[in-house]
Design an enzyme around this catalytic site. Structure first.
Site, PDB file in Angstrom:
ATOM      1  N   GLN A 133     -11.732   7.170  -4.960  1.00 31.21           N
ATOM      2  CA  GLN A 133     -12.343   7.605  -3.698  1.00 31.21           C
ATOM      3  C   GLN A 133     -13.743   8.159  -3.966  1.00 31.21           C
ATOM      4  OE1 GLN A 133     -11.567   7.205  -0.620  1.00 31.21           O
ATOM      5  NE2 GLN A 133      -9.484   6.400  -0.762  1.00 31.21           N
ATOM      6  N   CYS A 146     -14.373 -28.002   8.214  1.00 34.45           N
ATOM      7  CA  CYS A 146     -13.101 -27.480   7.703  1.00 34.45           C
ATOM      8  C   CYS A 146     -12.052 -28.582   7.640  1.00 34.45           C
ATOM      9  CB  CYS A 146     -12.608 -26.349   8.605  1.00 34.45           C
ATOM     10  SG  CYS A 146     -11.012 -25.666   8.113  1.00 34.45           S
ATOM     11  N   CYS A 169      -8.076 -27.941  12.340  1.00 38.67           N
ATOM     12  CA  CYS A 169      -9.363 -28.597  12.609  1.00 38.67           C
ATOM     13  C   CYS A 169      -9.235 -30.119  12.608  1.00 38.67           C
ATOM     14  CB  CYS A 169     -10.407 -28.138  11.590  1.00 38.67           C
ATOM     15  SG  CYS A 169     -10.912 -26.431  11.866  1.00 38.67           S
ATOM     16  N   ASP A 195       0.865  -1.182   0.000  1.00 41.07           N
ATOM     17  CA  ASP A 195       0.000   0.000   0.000  1.00 41.07           C
ATOM     18  C   ASP A 195       0.901   1.232   0.000  1.00 41.07           C
ATOM     19  OD1 ASP A 195       0.998   0.165   2.560  1.00 41.07           O
ATOM     20  OD2 ASP A 195      -0.911  -0.187   3.562  1.00 41.07           O
ATOM     21  N   ASP A 199      -8.069  -7.553   0.308  1.00 42.05           N
ATOM     22  CA  ASP A 199      -7.198  -7.738   1.469  1.00 42.05           C
ATOM     23  C   ASP A 199      -8.013  -7.339   2.677  1.00 42.05           C
ATOM     24  OD1 ASP A 199      -6.861  -4.669   1.010  1.00 42.05           O
ATOM     25  OD2 ASP A 199      -6.012  -5.047   2.989  1.00 42.05           O
ATOM     26  N   GLY A 250     -11.685   3.775   0.520  1.00 43.54           N
ATOM     27  CA  GLY A 250     -12.698   4.539   1.240  1.00 43.54           C
ATOM     28  C   GLY A 250     -13.978   3.785   1.540  1.00 43.54           C
ATOM     29  N   HIS A 296      -6.231 -21.424  10.896  1.00 41.39           N
ATOM     30  CA  HIS A 296      -7.588 -21.815  10.504  1.00 41.39           C
ATOM     31  C   HIS A 296      -8.294 -20.707   9.719  1.00 41.39           C
ATOM     32  CE1 HIS A 296     -11.778 -22.996  10.561  1.00 41.39           C
ATOM     33  NE2 HIS A 296     -12.013 -21.774  11.005  1.00 41.39           N
ATOM     34  N   GLY A 321       0.982   3.636   2.223  1.00 45.41           N
ATOM     35  CA  GLY A 321       1.301   4.142   3.557  1.00 45.41           C
ATOM     36  C   GLY A 321       0.318   5.201   4.016  1.00 45.41           C
ATOM     37  N   GLY A 322      -0.449   5.737   3.072  1.00 49.38           N
ATOM     38  CA  GLY A 322      -1.366   6.837   3.394  1.00 49.38           C
ATOM     39  C   GLY A 322      -2.434   6.461   4.408  1.00 49.38           C
ATOM     40  N   CYS A 374      -8.742 -28.004   7.393  1.00 46.52           N
ATOM     41  CA  CYS A 374      -7.398 -27.489   7.689  1.00 46.52           C
ATOM     42  C   CYS A 374      -6.707 -28.342   8.756  1.00 46.52           C
ATOM     43  CB  CYS A 374      -7.449 -26.017   8.101  1.00 46.52           C
ATOM     44  SG  CYS A 374      -7.702 -25.708   9.851  1.00 46.52           S
TER      45      CYS A 374
HETATM   46 ZN   LIG Z   1      -9.953 -25.232  10.156  1.00 40.60          ZN
END
Ligand SMILES: [Zn+2]
Length: 419
Positions: A222, A337, A342, A93, A299, A249, A368, A95-96, A339
């Site tokens: 924006q 899940c 889990c 990014d 993100d 924004g 997770h 930094g703003g 993963c």
């Molecule tokens: Zn999981």
């Protein structure tokens, strides 16, 4: 355009698209979610774990890396990819956002933003040119222009002023970027004498940015929730021309439905064949809904920050695992899940780790949550490929309330301790 982006699948009923983004450090399948690696690390995760989770692109924060260890140090060490041992795509990014959200520590002027370091109180000045300069030194694959992000709600005048300033800064960022990267010096718009004082000591600097190819520069639209201003902002940025466009924004406190509506409206103003990135949004449900509205890149700090606070995302909604009700619960965080957390650990164990303040608590919960987010995106991409987007969309469930990470609402039944 140096950044190749191709659309490989389109949903017939919505604006959802699957695509391939070819960055200098590899191909990113879109739509994609970028975990936030604030200071060159996704807190609690090793780079090996991120790879095993299928992270395709990371976001790193320019503000934090500029202050510590310093962008020049990272440049000398061969750039951010090499420094942090992450040979895959990175987006930084400007930094703003961090600078402007420092309470009482930032001040916006025409030339840039004055701010004080949260580390030692030292004074710094971030200009559109300086933000590009720092990001070139870090050497990410995608870099962002400096923009002014205003809080919600804001008056029309405030929003309009921020849009106009964002456009002027975007033009300055683009001019500076072209001077440095494309070598298109031509009739430079900013001669030495016209440059802000902050810039004069920066030039001339001809040291190349680290990495195999120069990064791509994205502009940021924006305009808050005002559609007329969003249109103005998008048109002005398109006029300048960027390799991709972000929508900034949003998720600053507005109702979730407005987030969706403005994201859809703004995405519709931006070219389909260029990457569209919605900054800082949101829950898995938000991601799904915004993919349907034409967004390709996301993100958010939510999966990682919430995990460290004991709040996990599951196929049944959010769960605050540190709550007393899970003391004897032998189920995994999410029975649906797959993963590694889990498959191995119970809610009762996770709760114990949180209550005892063990560092493994945040590590397991982060693992997770990232798996859950990345798996959601994987399912979306597969669904798009097979023309099944609507059926997957209807299955994704998440939290409720607003899309803002700062104003999450946990379902009543789980609200003993909020995320
Ligand atoms: Zn999981």
């Amino acid at each position: 355009m140096g950044l190749k982006f191709e659309i490989v699948a389109r949903d017939a009923g919505t604006q959802a698209r699957a695509g391939l983004l070819h960055t200098p450090h590899g191909v990113v399948e879109t739509p994609t979610f970028m975990p936030v690696g604030t200071a060159g690390t996704v807190k609690g995760m090793t780079q090996e774990q991120l790879e095993s989770l299928g992270v395709q692109m990371l976001l790193a924060n320019t503000y934090h890396l500029y202050l510590r260890p310093g962008h020049e140090v990272i440049r000398e060490l061969g750039g951010l990819h090499r420094f942090m041992g992450w040979p895959h795509p990175i987006l930084t990014d400007s930094g703003g956002f961090q600078v402007m959200s420092l309470k009482g520590l930032g001040r916006v002027t025409e030339d840039g933003v004055w701010f004080r370091s949260h580390l030692d109180g030292s004074s710094h000045f971030l200009t559109p040119e300086r933000a590009v300069e720092i990001q070139l030194a870090l050497g990410a694959d995608i870099i962002m222009t400096l923009d002014e992000c205003v809080d919600y709600p804001a008056s029309h005048e405030t929003l309009q002023r921020a849009v106009k300033l964002t456009t002027r800064w975007a033009q300055r960022a683009k001019d500076f970027y072209e001077e440095r990267v494309s070598g298109e010096r031509g009739p430079a718009l900013h001669s030495q004498s016209q440059r802000p004082p902050d810039l004069q000591h920066l030039t001339p600097d001809t040291s190349p940015a680290p990495g195999p190819q120069p990064p791509s520069l994205f502009g940021i639209v924006q305009g808050g929730t005002d559609k007329i201003l969003r249109r103005e902002s998008a048109e002005e940025l398109l006029e300048i021309g960027f390799e991709g466009y972000a929508i900034g924004g949003l998720s600053v406190g507005e109702p979730r439905q407005e987030t969706y509506e403005v994201a859809e409206f703004t995405a519709g103003l931006l070219p389909e064949e260029r990457p569209r990135y919605l900054m800082g949004v949101g829950t898995p449900e938000d991601l799904m809904e915004c993919v349907a509205r034409g967004i390709y890149l996301f993100d958010c700090v939510m999966p990682t920050r919430n995990a460290r606070n004991g709040c996990v995302f599951t196929s049944e909604g959010k769960l605050v695992v540190k709550n007393a009700r899970y003391m004897r619960d032998e189920q995994p965080l999410d029975p649906a899940c797959a993963c590694s957390v889990c498959r191995r650990y119970s809610r009762s164990y996770l709760r114990h780790l949180f209550v005892a303040g063990e560092m493994l608590a945040g590590i397991l919960a982060t693992h997770h949550n990232l798996h859950f987010y990345l798996d959601t995106m994987r399912k979306i991409r597969q669904a798009l490929e097979f023309g099944q987007f609507e059926s997957v969309r209807s299955r994704v469930r998440g939290g409720s309330g607003t899309a803002s990470p700062r104003r999450e609402v946990v379902p009543e039944s789980q609200a003993d301790e909020p995320c």
